[in-house]
Enzyme design. Structure first.
Site, PDB file in Angstrom:
ATOM      1  CB  CYS D  21      31.480  48.693 -27.063  1.00 32.19           C
ATOM      2  SG  CYS D  21      30.475  49.508 -26.092  1.00 32.19           S
ATOM      3  N   GLY D  49      36.647  47.026 -23.313  1.00 28.24           N
ATOM      4  CA  GLY D  49      35.587  47.340 -22.331  1.00 28.24           C
ATOM      5  C   GLY D  49      35.572  46.480 -21.359  1.00 28.24           C
ATOM      6  CG  ASN D 123      32.722  49.260 -30.929  1.00 26.33           C
ATOM      7  OD1 ASN D 123      33.871  48.796 -31.618  1.00 26.33           O
ATOM      8  ND2 ASN D 123      32.697  50.132 -30.147  1.00 26.33           N
ATOM      9  N   GLY D 124      30.110  51.711 -30.751  1.00 31.27           N
ATOM     10  CA  GLY D 124      29.926  53.053 -31.138  1.00 31.27           C
ATOM     11  C   GLY D 124      29.375  53.841 -30.359  1.00 31.27           C
ATOM     12  CE1 TYR D 265      46.365  52.803 -24.319  1.00 29.12           C
ATOM     13  CE2 TYR D 265      43.801  53.260 -24.659  1.00 29.12           C
ATOM     14  CZ  TYR D 265      44.795  52.764 -24.126  1.00 29.12           C
ATOM     15  OH  TYR D 265      44.542  52.425 -22.607  1.00 29.12           O
ATOM     16  CG  ASP D 368      52.588  57.573 -22.930  1.00 30.00           C
ATOM     17  OD1 ASP D 368      51.884  56.316 -23.315  1.00 30.00           O
ATOM     18  OD2 ASP D 368      51.929  57.984 -21.763  1.00 30.00           O
ATOM     19  CB  CYS D 456      37.322  59.803 -37.620  1.00 29.62           C
ATOM     20  SG  CYS D 456      36.987  61.276 -36.542  1.00 29.62           S
ATOM     21  CB  CYS D 459      40.211  63.587 -30.951  1.00 32.25           C
ATOM     22  SG  CYS D 459      41.157  62.223 -31.734  1.00 32.25           S
TER      23      CYS D 459
END
Lengths: 468, 468, 468, 468
Positions: D21, D49, D123-124, D265, D368, D456, D459
């Protein structure tokens, strides 16, 4: 070509005949808002053509037009007509007769030719358009639509090369044409109205202040607050230039043959055509049926909407009670969809429902204006019976359809007509009625005693107008 | 909020009262195509709400719904309903009463709560919704719409926490509510129909094969080929689970007060409400007018569409000839636009045209179902006069509107009603008629002698149903 | 005429020149899905025309087409192309050059003539179309569009009357035409590709399995997985009938003059035109600028998208660092609206933003492909300066625009070109750069050393191709 | 639920991760046109978004909002924003994370509660929203959407009952929340910005004249001509009332953990987040790859658009030539359709085409930003190879994705990640490259040395922020 409706399986519960077109035009002499007046008038003519519509406005810079597939309220939904300024405008509503249901065939038909712009709105059908088109193609013409109106435009353009005025060019073309035509044509300076020599389709003239207007039916004059002046006569051409009006009658005086089905079904009941009130013609049809077929029954039920007035006439003549027996759903438009065949049976009453309270246990005289293929009649008779009618006697306020129409309606070829090669008794059996009666061929012209023109009834009689 | 219609100046020629909503539901026990059946039924209920509509379908995964502003054929134009699979479905058509005309207020109203999904379709008006909403807000509730149905959902959800079943929760909420409600509710497994204890709005039950269906009016059952079973009784709750039907009558037995205006105007004439045919009620209203006001005249003219049946009743009783005097344009929908005020006068006959042939030189008895602000009546009387009527006597098949409605119709507050503080003669003068007659308050209930319920006629009498 | 965009005040931040059209065609010999292949190819040619597009498919019954104003994804959004079955198809994307921006001018242009159907897709501009049109009108022709393609169709149709085949008719017409044309034509049985004798616009041929395809640019062949075969040669006509291909070279051998601006800006960098890679031509333009104007600076910044490759060439040649200095918003399409002039200033960075991180305190060499009116360049230079650039030197990878184009691009007349009657220094001052440099006229052809054709550079040099 | 897209088989060539978002808000102190400023800003945030968007404006009468599925230019295409007058406005663009892709989930989320209106743009992702929702439902709450923002609204509303101000209520709710949130909230008088204590999502503040504005990214401030003031700090709440701004820092001071993938990204390169230029971070990622994996090759090719900057960094560090090797079609939007699976293979180059001229015979280093499932990478590598590359070495400017994200991006669960349980060599083999290299986990934070917050990288690392 426009590619369109995703829903292939719309039900066509109204399997009615279709009028081909309606036209309207105004030559502005009073600083009126031309485009909006045409827009309003087209609403009043919408019943004459629900497939496409358009408006063209002419000003000093040329012609601007907007036309598309759809009803007037759909096509002009997002169009700001105040931007269409001009001193003349014509409009058109259309069903497809010659030419398929595509955007290219929508009218007014607007072109440029050697003398500037030409915009045409056409109600009728040029019977020999294939021959004329072929001939033009052999001279190098190209065709972008499948409408016979494009052929007319070519003929006018070619003839104009040899004549000093557009009205003379049009007049020269008229004898080449077979079929029916009520035309409105805008040249750069003139608005021209032409009705074919037989007067097969209606066309009338009115006035708003000093501005002349023309319409397929007088109801469109009422709608926009115009005064009715007179009908354009069969064969007459009227040329309006500024405030001046000129009548050219080179092709008048032939035997006339106005479509009688305009009175029976096509036209709006509040229109007056060639001196004859359509409403009165329908009442008279009902009375003639009553005179010819005085049946003992409890109630008279008209099939909405077009059978209702004839039913009134029948009821008044016989004294049998006229009741509301069928209720029509006004919201079912052209887009009602049913996903599967199996469901169609379930929804049989969605468009037309029978009123048990009026019908139950009664001997019903049902009045409709025509039977074409017989499927719609069968469905309606079933409705009436399942609502409890004891007997159903169907009266049709027109003779049997036996022959195709070449003059701008979609009466189909004989092999699709239920009346072909069948006796009235056989048809009655198929449709499921206790008795069936058609208005006699002999009396069909009697429904419109006030008409100044004679009638074409070839679809009933096979007597096609001579040399046409 | 949806931002929408560019055309601000649409004319509202039909300045009629509006019914608020219509509902339909099916609990599928026969592998029927639920969504399409609701779709078809909503067409038959469209007259009860033209502003927005929606369908919600419940299956094992939850609820899928589609709803938006627009008519049924607009909203579902591009929706592939075959993708809406489920074993229950409800649908809704809506005018705005409580809550503005916005997309958020479209129904069915679908939520998740502690026990899963809940979908609600509501016809009626919760009179004390402001108080209830305020109370809920004070407990921390948030509101995303301005519809009273959101308040109902909250109450059901809160009550469900304390009770073992959704039907018990609903039953507990009923006594908290003032106003009118015919509700269809889908819980994950059950379809529940509820009619308020006074039965102010209609609601009936039918069956297709083994599947129960519910509808605001019986005409919707006809439309989809369902069999009429019976009305849901005032105060009754019916719970359908699979093929089983259970009636809960905890709130039955109160004094009933069904809206009499359903019979006079709102409902379709082919519907039967609480045992009374709407068509018969309108005929009877005409007969009662004839009995009360036997005027010497030449013709009776009904104002289409809703005045036509009362006109029949009047004509039959008096023997005066019933004629078609006004022709309505079926193509003028909600989008007809007129760019400037100055043009409106010009287009006064575009929606309704008078038939001179029937009226000219005649003393006309004009029958309409109501006068609200008086503007529409004035316009119609002018039409009739300019078509040549010698006299115009207006008969109204309802008493004078004197009081606002709090139960789901938009009868406005007294200061907008022409009848407030005016004598019949004064109104007649404003409207321009030779005489004016209203159905007497005493006889309004006589139009529906077969109804099993009593009536609310507060808008005429001011006698609001006790404690409600 | 289509009436359209409500938003008049869209900002056109990209005040770039526009290519006029792109064409694609396939003669199906392999049971391929013709229409979908054209659809895919048009996406790859969309940069050649964003105003309207269309696809026409020919089968044994004639031609079906769909075309409208809009991008490919808008026009074909709701069209089920699987219903467009046929053995040939052509497609078109378009900006308006001759002929305004109206629906009538959308292509392919589909007609019926004496020998059946003819569908035409045209890239280029017929310089003498006014004279030809006038002549045809004087013979009775009528025109429904303002596109020069309608004139071509007439000429083909008229010539076909005198010749035994359509290809001969087309061949006879070619010498009558001045200007540029890459044409794809479908007759009932043949797909015909024609490139004007000077080869002013590109056109190439490829193959999918056994099916021949033609495209304005080779990138469209890649997009649909076709193999590149060769360019259609200037003056060549290729006739494909079933699997057979025939080359007719009656008009080959003239002096060629392919538009050099295809390499500088119009074509996609992944296309190869007449043997020359467009990407390599742009790199070379950058290198030539570097060779001619070796300026001492800190960073090279290309203006996206078309200046980026020349910037690479400049940076590589000089060794100056190539950085990303401008970020383009990909979502600002043709519909971005600003309600008031006053707000435009505020939104100056909405389409293009400068990257301070790359530019601040730097001496910037900015590379763009052209300066037309100068307004866009001025805006970009301001952006760069306000992001902190110490110096801005603008290099243009093309010579100065001094003359209008008559061959299918919209280089405007001299009085709208900033370079007219101004020295480079004067232009630099207007635009606000420290120095300004154009690729020299002498070296413009050197950017495409591998091209098999010579070039037209009349917009720079005024040397219009002889007799054309 | 909106039922929508007929075309089920759109190709998703960009199988990229999605940011969830973007938010923007303005408290108008200068008589600015609020709604249009938000509209412009949303264009600059559209990359965050693409599924739905909306704008809500608050004035003295309440809130008016418009929101729907679609891009900003689609949703606001026909909306006259000049009618949205007010002194505050917030806007939102959205991908679906929690909550499906339906119209109900579009934001801003507008409600009425005990103190008037409340509008929220979020957003989140609230990680514990299921638990919170369940708890609320057990207290009687009902939910109309599947968005976690509805849960927030409830919590604020309930807390507001116990506290004297909305800012205190929000502050009380913050500790209940796990997950990420950058929130803009409009109460009747105040615009409130809140960033979660870890600062997981970006949020910054700017000013136009005296009006405060807030945006997810600074590029939106540039777009509307606002001045950047500072970032909203992790845990900070800023309350703007009229021209006054108040910072509340009750929840500041925790360990911060901004999403590192914003730099890799999600964010636009012209944004600066917490002091770090995104463009610089990407250049640095390329440089770090070059440092870690110095491979001998001929050219460096970035995958457009997000790989291009890292490619620049790699090329600059190694001195290997940076070339344009892939051309992206800008017209292929979300609606590109392919009717059959069989055709997809044919259209593989339609969105991305390789430039043979740059690649043929070359040893290519391909850059990439990420590999998620591997399918897109495989397709790109095939393109590069079929354009003639001799070797392909893929460098990824991020570490391997090994763990799902719970904080507002759609990194999928482990079993859909190609990196799960595979060695780099195994992945290289699947993708078809000669070598494959990921940015090391140890160096991922080094790409953003100027950031004032920590990161963070759960991932990649599995190290989810403590207690969150």
């Amino acid at each position: 070509m426009n590619v369109g409706h995703r829903w292939m399986n719309a039900i066509d519960i109204d399997n009615k005949l279709k009028e081909e077109c309606g036209v309207f035009g105004i030559r502005n002499a009073n600083n009126l808002d031309c485009a909006n007046i045409v827009y309003g008038a087209l609403y009043a003519l919408q019943h004459r053509g629900e497939e496409s519509c358009g408006i063209a406005v002419t000003n000093d810079d040329g012609t601007i037009a907007h036309k598309d597939l759809g009803l007037v309220n759909e096509v002009f939904d997002k169009v700001d007509l105040t931007r269409f300024k001009g001193n003349m405008a014509i409009g058109h509503v259309r069903y497809s007769t010659t030419g398929g249901n595509s955007r290219e065939n929508a009218q007014p038909f607007c072109i440029k030719y050697c003398k500037g712009i030409l915009a045409i709105a056409h109600n009728g059908n040029i019977k020999n358009s294939n021959e004329l088109t072929e001939e033009l193609a052999q001279q190098g013409a190209i065709f972008q639509s499948t409408s016979d109106t494009e052929c007319l435009a070519y003929l006018f353009a070619k003839e104009r090369l040899k004549t000093p005025s557009i009205e003379q060019a049009i007049s020269n073309v008229v004898p080449m044409l077979k079929g029916s035509f009520s035309l409105l044509i805008m040249s750069p300076k003139k608005l021209i109205a032409v009705r074919d020599p037989m007067g097969m389709r209606p066309l009338c003239m009115g006035k708003i202040d000093d501005s002349y207007v023309f319409a397929s039916e007088s109801c469109a004059l009422d709608a926009i607050g115009a005064e009715f002046i007179r009908d354009v006569e069969p064969g007459e051409m009227i040329v309006v230039s500024g405030k001046d009006m000129k009548s050219i009658r080179d092709h008048c005086g032939k035997k006339t043959a106005t479509c009688i089905f305009e009175h029976i079904y096509f036209a709006r009941p509040d229109s007056v055509i060639d001196g004859q009130s359509v409403h009165e013609a329908r009442l008279m049809a009902g009375r003639l049926l009553a005179e010819q077929y005085p049946i003992d029954a409890d109630v008279v039920v008209g099939v909405p909407d077009s059978g209702l007035i004839a039913a009134q006439g029948y009821a008044e003549y016989t004294g049998i009670r006229n009741v509301t027996g069928l209720i029509k759903n006004r919201y079912i438009g052209r887009t009602f969809i049913l996903p599967e065949q199996s469901q169609r049976e379930r929804f049989v009453k969605i468009k037309l429902n029978a009123l048990s309270a009026s019908i139950k246990g009664k001997r019903v005289i049902l009045i409709d204006d025509s039977i074409v293929r017989g499927t719609t009649s069968t469905r309606i008779v079933n409705l009436i019976r399942s609502a409890g009618a004891k007997e159903v006697h169907l009266m049709v306020s027109a003779p049997k359809f036996l022959n195709p129409c070449y003059y701008g309606t979609d009466v189909p070829s004989s092999d699709h007509l239920i009346a072909t090669n069948r006796t009235v008794e056989e048809i009655a059996k198929i449709i499921g009625v206790d008795s069936l009666h058609f208005l006699s061929l002999a009396s069909v012209e009697k429904i419109a005693p006030n008409s100044k023109t004679n009638f074409c009834h070839a679809c009933f009689s096979g007597a096609y107008p001579e040399n046409n």
